[in-house]
Design an enzyme around this catalytic site. Structure first.
Site, mmCIF file in Angstrom:
data_model
loop_
_atom_site.group_PDB
_atom_site.id
_atom_site.type_symbol
_atom_site.label_atom_id
_atom_site.label_comp_id
_atom_site.label_asym_id
_atom_site.label_seq_id
_atom_site.Cartn_x
_atom_site.Cartn_y
_atom_site.Cartn_z
ATOM 1 N N GLU A 265 1.592 -3.815 -1.295
ATOM 2 C CA GLU A 265 1.436 -2.488 -0.680
ATOM 3 C C GLU A 265 0.807 -1.500 -1.648
ATOM 4 O O GLU A 265 1.123 -1.518 -2.833
ATOM 5 C CB GLU A 265 2.809 -1.955 -0.244
ATOM 6 N N HIS A 283 4.937 0.628 6.745
ATOM 7 C CA HIS A 283 6.255 0.736 6.118
ATOM 8 C C HIS A 283 7.035 1.928 6.687
ATOM 9 O O HIS A 283 7.367 2.881 5.976
ATOM 10 C CB HIS A 283 6.132 0.853 4.600
#
Length: 317
Positions: A265, A283
């Site tokens: 990420e 997320h």
């Protein structure tokens, strides 16, 4: 007396920021951007307390600069972003935010499960593009959810909350975990991980990221799953070998996936982007306003406790 110095790595919801300013002296005004290494070092070196987010790595080198630091309050349940041993060696407390985000994450897990199975995002794109020509008996046929088997790996607070929601869909629940969980009626079945992989129609992951869970789901595990199964991940990205997942999806070894987290990420494996049978979220697991406010307030309460000589209510490690 001057209020204690607090460094916050990312801007938090307004009620939390207002309370932080009322009780502490902010080293710097946080923004929505991840601070550069130099900013982090400066903030940690001046602070008596830090609130950090999971995308900030708090390692031994950063802690070595923090001579005044007494507590790092992680704005998350998981704390794999913090070198807890290095903090302990320096007498620095580490805390997290358990319990408060359980329902929000469980709800989002079901949003991903339903969206993946029923092709919700694909259908939305068709309508928005003006490509829908009207109802047809064979248009965008999708997978059943009700009555199918839900497999869960990691039956902690969030895993159990996800399992409880399965009752509304009359889904049998099977799970693998470090230990058996309290089971409501109808009973949840406690199985070996290999059996959960083989029997689940929907596999949902709810484990912390540790050395033992890194790539917990890889090529071998994906091969064991049904070709008609869906993988849902709202835990941590590196729990899944993303390259192996892309290969399985491209080769028809898996029916689909719903992902809220990614191995690197905010980067996402490019192979995932073009797959229509994958739902990708940025997320958002704990991302309701109320939950994020509660998380911030828990961080502030842990900090206040430690700076006033009391035990942190949510100390980890």
């Amino acid at each position: 007396m001057n209020p204690p110095a607090l460094y916050i790595t990312h801007r938090l919801p307004d009620p939390v920021m207002d309370e932080a300013r009322r009780r502490f002296r902010l080293v710097a005004e946080p923004t929505d951007q991840t601070p550069a290494p130099a900013e982090l070092h400066q903030g940690f070196s001046q602070a008596e307390a830090v609130i950090c987010t999971l995308n900030v790595t708090v390692d031994a080198a950063l802690l070595a600069q923090a001579a005044r630091l007494k507590i790092v309050a992680n704005f998350a349940v998981g704390y794999n972003n913090i070198d807890v041993a290095a903090a302990r060696a320096r007498g620095i407390i580490v805390s997290n935010t358990p319990d408060v985000l359980t329902d929000a994450t469980a709800d989002l897990t079901w949003a991903l499960l339903l969206a993946s199975a029923r092709r919700v995002v694909e259908g939305d794109r068709v309508v928005r593009a003006g490509a829908w020509s009207g109802w047809a008996p064979t248009q965008m046929l999708s997978a059943e959810v009700t009555g199918k088997t839900l497999g869960i790996i990691g039956m902690g607070r969030i895993g159990q909350a996800v399992a409880l929601r399965a009752a509304g869909f009359r889904m049998p629940v099977i799970y693998a975990s470090r230990r058996a969980a309290p089971s409501p009626a109808p009973a949840w079945k406690y199985l070996a991980k290999e059996d959960v992989l083989a029997e689940a129609d929907f596999l949902s992951l709810h484990v912390p990221l540790t050395d033992a869970t890194h790539h917990l789901i890889g090529e071998r595990e994906l091969e064991r799953m049904k070709r008609t199964a869906f993988l849902i991940n709202t835990s941590r990205g590196p729990v899944v070998d993303e390259a192996a997942l892309v290969a399985a999806l491209q080769n028809g070894r898996l029916a689909g996936a719903g992902l809220d987290v990614y191995e690197r990420e905010p980067a996402v494996h490019p192979g995932l982007i073009g797959l229509p049978h994958v739902v990708l979220l940025p997320h958002l697991g704990s991302g309701t306003f109320a939950t994020r406010v509660k998380m911030g307030m828990i961080c502030l309460e842990n900090i206040a406790a430690v700076l006033n000589g009391r035990p942190a209510p949510n100390r980890v490690g």
